[in-house]
Design a protein around this motif. Structure first.
Motif: not given
Length: 85
Positions: A54-82
């Motif tokens: 539960v503590a790890f899930a809370g940490l991940l939710l906090t990290i995933m809430g930031s715009d910087q991390v979202r942008g990085m993950l979106l870039g990784i996914i777009q690169q993998a799909l291309s």
């Protein structure tokens, strides 16, 4: 009428059969107590692991809430799909 059984006792007053039966009952009781103690420890370990998850899930939710991390993950996914398409 019924037959009468004569039991000879040892000098201490108890029969050997009684002592052997008591030892067997004690061994069975000890095994039961040990088994329950292990079950309790496993339950405590599961509780600690659940709290850690539960503590790890809370940490991940906090990290995933930031715009910087979202942008990085979106870039990784777009690169993998291309690469695949």
């Amino acid at each position: 009428m019924g037959a009468t059984t004569i039991h000879r006792t040892r000098p201490g007053g108890r029969r050997r059969q009684d002592r052997q039966g008591a030892q067997g009952r004690l061994a069975r009781r000890w095994a039961l107590v040990r088994g329950r103690a292990e079950a309790g420890m496993a339950t405590a370990e599961y509780a600690i692991a659940t709290l850690a998850a539960v503590a790890f899930a809370g940490l991940l939710l906090t990290i995933m809430g930031s715009d910087q991390v979202r942008g990085m993950l979106l870039g990784i996914i777009q690169q993998a799909l291309s690469i695949g398409g």
